[in-house]
Design a protein around this motif. Structure first.
Motif, PDB file in Angstrom:
ATOM      1  N   MET A  82     -53.625-151.377 -57.955  1.00  0.00           N
ATOM      2  CA  MET A  82     -52.612-152.287 -58.533  1.00  0.00           C
ATOM      3  C   MET A  82     -53.251-153.618 -58.902  1.00  0.00           C
ATOM      4  N   PHE A  83     -54.149-154.081 -58.047  1.00  0.00           N
ATOM      5  CA  PHE A  83     -54.839-155.342 -58.313  1.00  0.00           C
ATOM      6  C   PHE A  83     -55.690-155.213 -59.585  1.00  0.00           C
ATOM      7  N   ALA A  84     -56.419-154.090 -59.687  1.00  0.00           N
ATOM      8  CA  ALA A  84     -57.275-153.869 -60.853  1.00  0.00           C
ATOM      9  C   ALA A  84     -56.446-153.806 -62.130  1.00  0.00           C
ATOM     10  N   SER A  85     -55.325-153.113 -62.034  1.00  0.00           N
ATOM     11  CA  SER A  85     -54.461-152.973 -63.204  1.00  0.00           C
ATOM     12  C   SER A  85     -53.926-154.340 -63.643  1.00  0.00           C
ATOM     13  N   LEU A  86     -53.555-155.155 -62.651  1.00  0.00           N
ATOM     14  CA  LEU A  86     -53.072-156.515 -62.953  1.00  0.00           C
ATOM     15  C   LEU A  86     -54.145-157.329 -63.668  1.00  0.00           C
ATOM     16  N   MET A 213     -49.441-154.221 -49.320  1.00  0.00           N
ATOM     17  CA  MET A 213     -48.674-155.070 -50.233  1.00  0.00           C
ATOM     18  C   MET A 213     -48.865-156.548 -49.884  1.00  0.00           C
ATOM     19  N   TRP A 214     -48.961-156.819 -48.595  1.00  0.00           N
ATOM     20  CA  TRP A 214     -49.203-158.197 -48.154  1.00  0.00           C
ATOM     21  C   TRP A 214     -50.564-158.671 -48.701  1.00  0.00           C
ATOM     22  N   VAL A 215     -51.556-157.777 -48.593  1.00  0.00           N
ATOM     23  CA  VAL A 215     -52.902-158.122 -49.075  1.00  0.00           C
ATOM     24  C   VAL A 215     -52.910-158.261 -50.599  1.00  0.00           C
ATOM     25  N   LEU A 216     -52.102-157.440 -51.263  1.00  0.00           N
ATOM     26  CA  LEU A 216     -52.006-157.582 -52.720  1.00  0.00           C
ATOM     27  C   LEU A 216     -51.488-158.977 -53.071  1.00  0.00           C
ATOM     28  N   GLY A 217     -50.507-159.440 -52.297  1.00  0.00           N
ATOM     29  CA  GLY A 217     -49.988-160.798 -52.499  1.00  0.00           C
ATOM     30  C   GLY A 217     -51.070-161.839 -52.276  1.00  0.00           C
ATOM     31  N   LEU A 218     -51.833-161.639 -51.211  1.00  0.00           N
ATOM     32  CA  LEU A 218     -52.954-162.541 -50.907  1.00  0.00           C
ATOM     33  C   LEU A 218     -53.921-162.612 -52.083  1.00  0.00           C
ATOM     34  N   LEU A 219     -54.266-161.447 -52.626  1.00  0.00           N
ATOM     35  CA  LEU A 219     -55.230-161.401 -53.732  1.00  0.00           C
ATOM     36  C   LEU A 219     -54.659-162.059 -54.989  1.00  0.00           C
ATOM     37  N   CYS A 220     -53.344-161.873 -55.205  1.00  0.00           N
ATOM     38  CA  CYS A 220     -52.718-162.503 -56.370  1.00  0.00           C
ATOM     39  C   CYS A 220     -52.829-164.020 -56.268  1.00  0.00           C
ATOM     40  N   ALA A 221     -52.673-164.528 -55.041  1.00  0.00           N
ATOM     41  CA  ALA A 221     -52.806-165.976 -54.850  1.00  0.00           C
ATOM     42  C   ALA A 221     -54.261-166.400 -55.023  1.00  0.00           C
ATOM     43  N   ASN A 249     -41.165-154.225 -50.110  1.00  0.00           N
ATOM     44  CA  ASN A 249     -42.535-154.396 -50.611  1.00  0.00           C
ATOM     45  C   ASN A 249     -42.706-155.731 -51.326  1.00  0.00           C
ATOM     46  N   VAL A 250     -41.677-156.142 -52.057  1.00  0.00           N
ATOM     47  CA  VAL A 250     -41.768-157.439 -52.747  1.00  0.00           C
ATOM     48  C   VAL A 250     -41.819-158.563 -51.713  1.00  0.00           C
ATOM     49  N   LEU A 251     -41.034-158.418 -50.634  1.00  0.00           N
ATOM     50  CA  LEU A 251     -41.058-159.431 -49.565  1.00  0.00           C
ATOM     51  C   LEU A 251     -42.462-159.554 -48.971  1.00  0.00           C
ATOM     52  N   LEU A 252     -43.066-158.401 -48.684  1.00  0.00           N
ATOM     53  CA  LEU A 252     -44.422-158.402 -48.122  1.00  0.00           C
ATOM     54  C   LEU A 252     -45.391-159.072 -49.097  1.00  0.00           C
ATOM     55  N   LEU A 253     -45.252-158.715 -50.355  1.00  0.00           N
ATOM     56  CA  LEU A 253     -46.107-159.281 -51.394  1.00  0.00           C
ATOM     57  C   LEU A 253     -45.982-160.801 -51.427  1.00  0.00           C
ATOM     58  N   GLU A 254     -44.744-161.263 -51.439  1.00  0.00           N
ATOM     59  CA  GLU A 254     -44.515-162.707 -51.562  1.00  0.00           C
ATOM     60  C   GLU A 254     -44.994-163.435 -50.325  1.00  0.00           C
ATOM     61  N   ASP A 255     -44.824-162.784 -49.176  1.00  0.00           N
ATOM     62  CA  ASP A 255     -45.280-163.405 -47.937  1.00  0.00           C
ATOM     63  C   ASP A 255     -46.809-163.561 -47.945  1.00  0.00           C
ATOM     64  N   GLY A 256     -47.486-162.519 -48.407  1.00  0.00           N
ATOM     65  CA  GLY A 256     -48.947-162.588 -48.510  1.00  0.00           C
ATOM     66  C   GLY A 256     -49.372-163.697 -49.466  1.00  0.00           C
ATOM     67  N   TYR A 257     -48.662-163.778 -50.556  1.00  0.00           N
ATOM     68  CA  TYR A 257     -48.978-164.787 -51.569  1.00  0.00           C
ATOM     69  C   TYR A 257     -48.790-166.193 -50.990  1.00  0.00           C
ATOM     70  N   ASP A 258     -47.616-166.404 -50.374  1.00  0.00           N
ATOM     71  CA  ASP A 258     -47.316-167.730 -49.826  1.00  0.00           C
ATOM     72  C   ASP A 258     -48.302-168.118 -48.732  1.00  0.00           C
ATOM     73  N   TRP A 259     -48.604-167.137 -47.904  1.00  0.00           N
ATOM     74  CA  TRP A 259     -49.539-167.423 -46.807  1.00  0.00           C
ATOM     75  C   TRP A 259     -50.874-167.904 -47.383  1.00  0.00           C
ATOM     76  N   ALA A 260     -51.330-167.197 -48.420  1.00  0.00           N
ATOM     77  CA  ALA A 260     -52.630-167.538 -49.003  1.00  0.00           C
ATOM     78  C   ALA A 260     -52.599-168.918 -49.648  1.00  0.00           C
ATOM     79  N   VAL A 261     -51.496-169.202 -50.326  1.00  0.00           N
ATOM     80  CA  VAL A 261     -51.411-170.513 -50.987  1.00  0.00           C
ATOM     81  C   VAL A 261     -51.449-171.632 -49.935  1.00  0.00           C
ATOM     82  N   ARG A 262     -50.784-171.378 -48.800  1.00  0.00           N
ATOM     83  CA  ARG A 262     -50.724-172.409 -47.773  1.00  0.00           C
ATOM     84  C   ARG A 262     -52.011-172.522 -46.958  1.00  0.00           C
ATOM     85  N   HIS A 263     -52.740-171.402 -46.820  1.00  0.00           N
ATOM     86  CA  HIS A 263     -53.829-171.427 -45.838  1.00  0.00           C
ATOM     87  C   HIS A 263     -55.241-171.316 -46.380  1.00  0.00           C
TER      88      HIS A 263
END
Lengths: 672, 317
Positions: A82-86, A213-221, A249-263
């Motif tokens: 999914m990350f590669a496709s994005l 999905m959480w890690v996908l969010g992290l990578l998106c960030a 899954n979207v919640l997990l994604l967003e949580d990963g993203y937010d965590w990465a942005v903050r940390h």
């Protein structure tokens, strides 16, 4: 209905086949921009901090190599895909590598069970998997060891590691984790411990199914990707599982993203170079499947074998849209027999296999040569010999493809070097099989099979499709093997054509296909079958050299190593060295003019992913040394002292590995 | 003709074919070989049914009997040892318009090609299969075959075959989706003809085992039954094989057998030395794989290109 093929009443002129040149080569020299190896330079350290750092703008870079690695079943591959496709849809160049364990569900937290995905992404088109990773996300420390074992990391690689193992209830796991952290520090990795499981547990009871999905969010960030696009992907991917699953899954994604942005201390932006042309992205096996469809073939007969099967999986999902059918045979032999039967009856068919399957098919390949039945055989090579390395990369079947059939069985062998070529070569292969009336083998490997790469969307044309089966009357006077004395080419009558009734046979036969043991007839029919290869060669162009047309060292390769070889050559050339490379697409017959090209270089060597003896090892001397497979063929063909450098790591050759060898050779040459 | 689509839309005027129109090269089998009578029966059937030679394909493997296609003046594929079935299934896969015969021997079918035999029965594609079983490898000069009877001597077992023989009818009846299983003898042309005719008329894979004399190596196996019709048992039933009644009076022993009764068929098939001839089993309910493999035949180029675009959409960036 009029026959679309003219009958061979006039001698066939080889110039008639010039269109093949265009077919085979219009695609080859499309421009490639190579990435210089920023990844080999150590990165700025990244430190996890507690304060939100979202205000920081992502740092602009031109490329990165990212790996995601987990236990089997934790979804690192889905995350990676999914990350590669994005990234691809955002306009980045990508090349991907699947990291696959041999078992479906190996024990958890075991090195051999590591499952994952490597994505090399860049501003420009990416031609290979690159060298060591810049960023690795590991779901546990044991699977990371497997990547360290394969030298996928370097000092300075940023490792995002799930820290939940530090608090695991089992003491031995806690100890192992602590020891690993010390190891990783000593190896110079920048370890960032992150609370993947803890965060996931906020949204799901089964963290094993949510971490990806959480890690996908992290990578998106981390890579500044468009979250709306990925939310859409999730909705599409989980559409069948219902709204609840999508929301989770979207919640997990967003949580990963937010965590990465903050940390995370640093985020990256890889500017996209949007292509003017419409693009597609797929892996090599999907490209082969689509190529089969675009070529107008209607039957694929196969038997499951790794890493070839996914091409048939794709066909099974899509072939019916173009009226085609996938036959899963009872064994490899039956698969090719079925394909030959369909081809004989007028519909050139394809069989798709890997090394061990090729071994079983060889008797039938000989029959297709002898009976001159058009047929396309795709061999997605894996590691050998025997069952070997089923999921790994090797180019070890060239000689088996060429020679593993009794007697003299000349056949055409082509090898695509990119994902795009996997598609287009299937169209070429069918045309060659029909025009030259025999089997055409297409050699790819596990690297192409599972690697994803964007390329310009093909504009399919009716001219690519097989002509309808000719059912017009056959002129009785023309025998079924009306070999043109000069070219060996002939047209074949197909069942249904009145007047063309004959029996094809694997026995020696004359022009009428009558069994014939006479020595003169045998001599002539052998000559006719062999001549076809020479005729094909006469229609091909001399291959283009990458780099200068003369110099100190020429590197010759074939198949999936194209990108890595050319990247290595470019790096060495950038330092002023006189090194060039040449990549062969036709392996039987060879493209013409090789000797002429080789003679303009002081040294010529092949780089291949198959075994060769290394000079200087015990008992290895000039008389005993076994060369790599292409080198062996080129030496015999040119009578030139062509050297080789080959390795069998089971993985793609990183450009840096080739670069080092080139530099070493140049040094030796200078000293001599 | 059923199932024809654009690819096969050719207006060929029908013509009257005589026996000669099906006669290819001069057969090179030994005098007295049972293969001659099978060839004659197939040629007569082709003439009586007016099969168009260009739409008839005979596929074979390797062995004495597998020379069969060369002696027909139709299309033919003389393939590899044991591999007639995959070739024939492949021919059938995209060509519903052809008449396809498969000729195989006991070594070809029951030894080296066993896997393909079993799966071809299961695929049940529309093929007329003739197993010419002479209980021996002839072409390679008298080696034990799977159907060689225990104690029979051969060049590979000079003291006699040590194993019980494989019974091709029992094996075939044991395979799920078998749809037509019959047995006949080469030395009684009316029954041979009637059996092959019924097999050809069946839609699906029809499997016919022919007890076939080998004058060189196994004449002693078949000679007693040939000289004494009392050693042959004929299965009779309204749904069975209907050979010429006068000619069939030769055989004194009959057994009434309903070919829809699989259990009974298996019991009857058990005694392989009894020369039981007729139809063991027939079903029109079996799945036919060729109906799946031939799907999509006749799509136009334009339709295909349009479908390709849709397939590529899945990968569009």
């Amino acid at each position: 209905m009029q026959s679309l093929h003219p009958k061979p009443t006039t001698p066939i002129n080889s110039t008639k086949y010039h269109y093949l040149q265009e077919l085979a080569f219009q695609l080859l020299p499309y421009s490639r921009v190579f990435l210089r190896g920023t990844s080999s330079k150590a990165m700025q350290p990244v430190i996890a901090v507690n304060e939100p750092v979202s205000t920081r703008t992502p740092r602009q870079i031109d490329q990165h190599i990212v790996e995601i690695v987990s236990d089997s079943g934790e979804g690192a591959q889905t995350c990676g895909q999914m990350f590669a496709s994005l990234c691809a849809r955002s306009g980045n160049g990508i090349w991907t590598v699947e990291i696959i364990p041999a078992e479906i569900e190996p024990p958890a937290r075991s090195r051999a069970g590591a499952s994952g995905y490597r994505i090399r992404l860049g501003s420009q088109p990416v031609t290979n998997a690159g060298d060591t990773a810049d960023v690795v996300v590991a779901f546990n420390e044991q699977v990371l060891y497997s990547r360290i074992d394969t030298k996928a990391l370097r000092p300075g690689t940023i490792v995002y590691l799930d820290q939940s193992w530090a608090e695991h209830q089992a003491e031995d796991i806690r100890i192992k984790y602590a020891e690993a952290i010390k190891d990783f520090d000593r190896l110079g990795y920048i370890v960032v411990e992150i609370p993947i499981e803890r965060e996931c547990k906020k949204h799901t009871d089964d963290a094993r199914r949510g971490k990806n999905m959480w890690v996908l969010g992290l990578l998106c960030a981390l890579y500044d990707l468009d979250m709306d696009m990925v939310r859409g992907d999730i909705a599409k991917r989980f559409a069948k599982k219902g709204e609840g699953v999508i929301r989770k899954n979207v919640l997990l994604l967003e949580d990963g993203y937010d965590w990465a942005v903050r940390h995370t201390a640093e985020r990256f932006h890889i500017p996209a170079t949007k292509s003017e042309k419409p693009m597609v992205v797929m892996n090599g096996n999907q490209a082969i499947g689509l190529g089969v469809m675009a070529a107008g073939m209607e039957l694929c007969a196969m038997y499951p074998i790794t890493p070839a099967t996914s091409a048939s999986h794709f066909l099974a999902s899509a072939f019916d849209q173009v009226g085609g059918f996938v036959h899963q045979a009872e064994d490899e032999i039956a698969a090719i027999g079925f394909a030959i039967g369909a081809s004989y009856a007028g519909k050139t068919a394809v069989t798709i296999t890997s090394g061990p399957g090729l071994a079983l098919k060889t008797e039938f390949i000989g029959l297709a040569v002898m009976a001159e039945v058009p047929l396309v055989i795709v061999v997605v090579q894996r590691g050998g010999p025997s069952t070997g390395l089923p999921t790994k990369i090797e180019q070890g079947d060239l000689l088996a493809a060429l020679y593993a059939s009794p007697g003299d069985s000349p056949k055409i062998i082509i090898a695509p070097a990119t994902i795009e070529e996997c598609f287009h070569f299937m169209i070429t292969a069918r045309k060659l099989a029909e025009e030259f009336r025999g089997p055409v083998m297409v050699l790819t490997d596990a690297n192409l099979a599972t690697g994803q790469q964007p390329f310009p969307r093909p504009k399919c044309s009716e001219a690519w499709l097989a002509a309808p089966v000719d059912q017009s009357d056959w002129e009785k006077e023309i025998p079924p093997f009306a070999w043109d004395e000069e070219t060996g080419l002939s047209q074949r009558p197909i069942p249904g054509q009145r007047g063309g009734e004959h029996v094809v046979t694997g026995l020696a036969h004359d022009r009428a296909s009558h069994v014939a043991y006479e020595s003169a007839i045998n001599q002539q029919s052998m000559e006719m079958r062999s001549r076809k290869l020479a005729v094909l060669q006469s229609t091909l162009k001399q291959p283009a050299v990458h780099g200068a047309n003369e110099g100190d060292l020429l590197v010759v390769g074939w198949g999936s190593t194209l990108g890595a070889i050319e990247e290595a050559v470019d790096r060495v050339r950038a330092d002023g060295h006189r090194v060039s490379s040449l990549h062969l697409r036709f392996l039987s017959p060879f493209e013409p003019g090789l000797k002429q090209i080789f003679s303009r270089f002081k040294n010529v060597m092949t780089v291949e992913i198959n075994y060769s003896d290394e000079p200087g090892k015990p008992y290895i001397n000039e008389e005993s040394r076994r060369y790599s497979q292409l080198a062996m063929l080129l030496r015999a063909r040119t009578l030139m002292d062509i050297d080789c450098w080959s390795r069998v790591p089971g993985s793609p050759l990183p450009p840096a590995m080739i670069e080092n060898e080139l530099r070493r050779r140049l040094q030796v040459m200078r000293n001599a | 003709m059923q199932g024809l689509k654009k690819d096969w839309e050719v207006e060929a005027p029908p013509r009257e074919c005589s026996l000669e129109d099906y006669m290819g090269a001069e057969p090179r089998w030994c005098p007295g070989c049972g293969d001659h009578s099978v060839l004659g029966a197939v040629q007569r059937l082709a003439r009586d049914k007016q099969l168009q030679p260009e739409r008839t394909v005979v596929v074979s493997g390797i062995g004495c009997s597998s020379r069969f296609p060369h002696y027909m003046k139709t299309y033919g594929f003389h393939g590899l040892h044991g591999r007639a079935f995959p070739l024939a299934c492949g021919v059938r896969s995209r060509r519903p318009d052809l008449d396809i015969f498969v000729v195989t021997g006991d070594g070809d079918c029951c030894a080296i090609g066993t896997a393909h035999w079993i799966h071809a029965i299961r695929y049940n594609m529309d093929l007329t299969v003739l197993l010419l079983d002479n209980n021996i490898y002839g072409l390679t000069k008298m080696q034990t075959s799977p159907t060689t009877r225990p104690g029979e001597r051969s060049n590979t077992h000079p003291k006699g075959s040590v194993l019980p023989s494989l019974n091709p009818i029992q094996v075939t009846l044991g395979i799920e989706n078998a749809s037509f299983v019959a047995q006949t003898i080469d030395w009684h042309p009316p029954h041979l003809y009637a059996t092959i005719k019924a097999a050809h008329e069946h839609r699906g894979l029809s499997f016919v085992r022919v007890y076939q004399r080998c004058p060189h190596y196994t004449s002693h196996i078949f000679a007693p039954a040939q000289s004494d019709p009392g050693k042959v048992v004929v299965m009779t039933h309204p749904d069975g094989i209907h050979a010429d009644e006068v000619a069939m009076k030769l055989f004194p022993h009959r057994v009434n057998h309903d070919p829809s009764n699989l259990e009974e068929a298996r019991k009857l098939a058990k005694d392989d030395e009894a020369f039981i001839i007729g139809l063991f089993y027939k079903s029109d309910e079996c799945a036919r794989y060729d109906q799946a493999t031939s799907q999509g035949i006749g799509m136009t180029g334009m339709e295909k290109v349009a479908a390709m675009e849709r397939a590529l959409d899945r990968f569009a960036l």
